[in-house]
Design an enzyme around this catalytic site. Structure first.
Site, PDB file in Angstrom:
ATOM      1  N   HIS A 185      -5.807   6.028  -1.171  1.00  0.00           N
ATOM      2  CA  HIS A 185      -4.884   7.156  -0.725  1.00  0.00           C
ATOM      3  C   HIS A 185      -4.663   8.130  -2.713  1.00  0.00           C
ATOM      4  CE1 HIS A 185      -4.165   5.914   3.024  1.00  0.00           C
ATOM      5  NE2 HIS A 185      -4.237   4.430   2.509  1.00  0.00           N
ATOM      6  N   ASP A 226     -16.388  -1.172   9.508  1.00  0.00           N
ATOM      7  CA  ASP A 226     -16.328  -1.352  11.505  1.00  0.00           C
ATOM      8  C   ASP A 226     -16.821   0.167  11.371  1.00  0.00           C
ATOM      9  OD1 ASP A 226     -15.458   0.783  10.451  1.00  0.00           O
ATOM     10  OD2 ASP A 226     -14.077   0.212  11.830  1.00  0.00           O
ATOM     11  N   THR A 244      -2.422   8.041   7.530  1.00  0.00           N
ATOM     12  CA  THR A 244      -1.834   7.846   8.898  1.00  0.00           C
ATOM     13  C   THR A 244      -0.076   7.579   7.736  1.00  0.00           C
ATOM     14  OG1 THR A 244      -1.144   7.075  10.778  1.00  0.00           O
ATOM     15  CG2 THR A 244      -1.851   5.526   8.681  1.00  0.00           C
ATOM     16  N   HIS A 245       0.038   7.179   6.290  1.00  0.00           N
ATOM     17  CA  HIS A 245       1.045   7.274   5.759  1.00  0.00           C
ATOM     18  C   HIS A 245       2.166   8.320   5.958  1.00  0.00           C
ATOM     19  CE1 HIS A 245      -0.367   4.223   3.523  1.00  0.00           C
ATOM     20  NE2 HIS A 245      -1.238   3.296   3.391  1.00  0.00           N
ATOM     21  N   ASP A 297      -8.553  -3.562   7.129  1.00  0.00           N
ATOM     22  CA  ASP A 297      -7.284  -2.814   7.593  1.00  0.00           C
ATOM     23  C   ASP A 297      -7.213  -3.284   8.633  1.00  0.00           C
ATOM     24  OD1 ASP A 297      -5.538  -0.629   6.764  1.00  0.00           O
ATOM     25  OD2 ASP A 297      -7.168   0.765   6.271  1.00  0.00           O
ATOM     26  N   GLU A 325       1.225  -1.473  -0.673  1.00  0.00           N
ATOM     27  CA  GLU A 325       0.099  -0.123   0.017  1.00  0.00           C
ATOM     28  C   GLU A 325       0.375   0.960  -0.117  1.00  0.00           C
ATOM     29  OE1 GLU A 325      -3.602   1.885   2.980  1.00  0.00           O
ATOM     30  OE2 GLU A 325      -2.876   0.566   3.072  1.00  0.00           O
ATOM     31  N   LEU A 375     -17.439   2.672  11.317  1.00  0.00           N
ATOM     32  CA  LEU A 375     -16.320   4.017  11.401  1.00  0.00           C
ATOM     33  C   LEU A 375     -16.078   4.611  10.991  1.00  0.00           C
ATOM     34  CD1 LEU A 375     -14.953   2.195  14.912  1.00  0.00           C
ATOM     35  CD2 LEU A 375     -16.609   3.779  15.195  1.00  0.00           C
ATOM     36  N   HIS A 376     -15.274   3.634   9.957  1.00  0.00           N
ATOM     37  CA  HIS A 376     -14.114   4.274   8.912  1.00  0.00           C
ATOM     38  C   HIS A 376     -15.246   4.926   7.670  1.00  0.00           C
ATOM     39  CE1 HIS A 376     -11.127   2.307  10.229  1.00  0.00           C
ATOM     40  NE2 HIS A 376     -10.127   3.300   9.515  1.00  0.00           N
ATOM     41  N   LEU A 414      -7.584   8.691  11.530  1.00  0.00           N
ATOM     42  CA  LEU A 414      -7.806   7.369  11.308  1.00  0.00           C
ATOM     43  C   LEU A 414      -6.365   6.442  11.146  1.00  0.00           C
ATOM     44  CD1 LEU A 414     -11.319   7.013   9.939  1.00  0.00           C
ATOM     45  CD2 LEU A 414     -10.215   5.942  12.392  1.00  0.00           C
TER      46      LEU A 414
END
Length: 382
Positions: free
Chosen positions: A195, A248, A142-143, A273, A131, A250-251, A306
């Site tokens: 992304h 979930d 977050t990358h 994920d 990824e 949440l995402h 996240l």
């Protein structure tokens, strides 16, 4: 040889009652009516559970307290073995270990480790998912931005030369030349859009070049607007593009999952994920060089970004049924058959049929795993 009996069998296509799955030498020998079983065969009762093909998670950063990321020590065969064992407890028999944006050196180590693991453990982890690193900084999530970069010929060649152990690469289509996308796809790698800040036009150009998948639909991509559908709109508009979605709650809002299901049909795959807290009891961990905090089901960095999920596959299955109202048979396909097709392993995995690998899971009507079988061996029995 043995037969699994006294359960409700989902083959990947239909539910069967009063049937058995016969397993021998790591493979499914047959799916047949119980009345046709040889009298001498060993029968193992499912105690009324639902039997399904083992779940296939095509995006998994970590679980069971470990991550296949960040350090040379963590990118190891042992990490993959721990992840496999944690997965099995939630019905997941196969997965793509996901190495997010990092250095060339660690990517190459990941490839070496994957090759070693595959030689040792057939029909479990199914190859590497890289990824990054060719992402759009605007949608890096977050990358680590220090490792986000443009493609260079040497790394592209390395990935293509090792396509037998690299199953999927996520990239931003607007940041990568069409010829690079085509080269990866022609080497046999599933190229996924993610992304990315791509416009509709840029996304469609990427699809034409060879992109066949999209990474975590709705996350790390631009909002759909009336005048610019962007990457998400392009994915929803393109019937043949597979995509993963994190269920979930949440995402992605469950209403958006329902809408995606209506539009994508058999191209929508459940993914987790997941990160280290999935299947573990920890409060923080390192990911992309940062401390990630796990609170109330959320994995976030110090800025609230996240950073993966704590979801397991059986939890995702339950959420899709209970919160999205999708029928159980179709949800199970989203966790088995459709991801198998998306990464080209449907001839050996994803359904219950004679000759397929005996990777299966059984769960109660309230979504508790009671049995997981890998290569014909019971690895979880509860």
């Amino acid at each position: 040889m043995y037969a699994l009996t006294q359960g409700r069998i989902f083959t990947g296509h239909e539910f069967l009652d009063d049937h058995a799955v016969v397993i021998a030498d790591g493979l499914i020998k047959s799916v047949c009516p119980v009345a046709e079983l040889p009298p001498e065969i060993e029968q193992r009762s499912l105690n009324g559970a639902i039997l399904s093909p083992g779940f296939i998670d095509v995006q998994l950063n970590g679980c069971g307290g470990v991550q296949f990321n960040d350090t040379a020590e963590a990118v190891s065969v042992e990490t993959l073995e721990i992840m496999q064992k944690a997965n099995e407890k939630s019905g997941c028999t196969n997965y793509l270990p996901t190495l997010i944006t990092t250095s060339d050196e660690l990517m190459k180590q990941g490839v070496r480790v994957m090759r070693e693991y595959l030689a040792k453990h057939p029909n479990q982890a199914l190859g590497l998912h890289l990824e990054g690193p060719w992402l759009n900084l605007v949608k890096k999530g977050t990358h680590n931005p220090n490792f986000v970069r443009k493609p260079d010929a040497a790394l592209v060649d390395f990935l293509c030369e090792n396509a037998d152990v690299i199953t999927k690469v996520t990239l931003a289509p607007e940041m990568v030349p069409a010829e690079v996308i085509s080269k990866l796809a022609n080497a046999g790698i599933v190229v996924s859009a993610g992304h990315s800040n791509a416009t509709l036009k840029e996304a469609k150009a990427g699809f034409r070049a060879g992109i066949t998948f999209a990474t975590h639909l709705y996350n790390a991509m631009p909002y759909i607007t009336g005048r610019e559908p962007g990457l998400a709109g392009a994915i929803l508009d393109e019937a043949d593009i597979y995509c993963g979605i994190i269920a979930d709650g949440l995402h992605v809002d469950y209403a958006n999952i329902r809408n995606a299901k209506r539009l994508k049909g058999d191209k929508l795959c459940l993914v987790t994920d997941a990160t280290a807290p999935a299947g573990a009891n920890i409060e923080q961990f390192i990911f992309a060089g940062k401390t990630i905090y796990y609170r109330n089901g959320l994995c976030v960095d110090e800025n609230g970004t996240l950073s993966g999920s704590s979801l397991t596959m059986i939890e995702g299955v339950r959420n899709l049924v209970e919160h999205c109202g999708i029928a159980l048979d179709e949800v199970l396909r989203m966790a088995t058959l459709y991801p198998a097709r998306a990464i080209g392993v449907e001839k050996r995995l994803g359904t219950l049929a004679a000759g397929k690998v005996a990777n299966l899971t059984a769960f109660t009507p309230d979504f508790k795993i009671t049995k997981t079988i890998v290569n014909g061996n019971e690895v979880v029995t509860q």
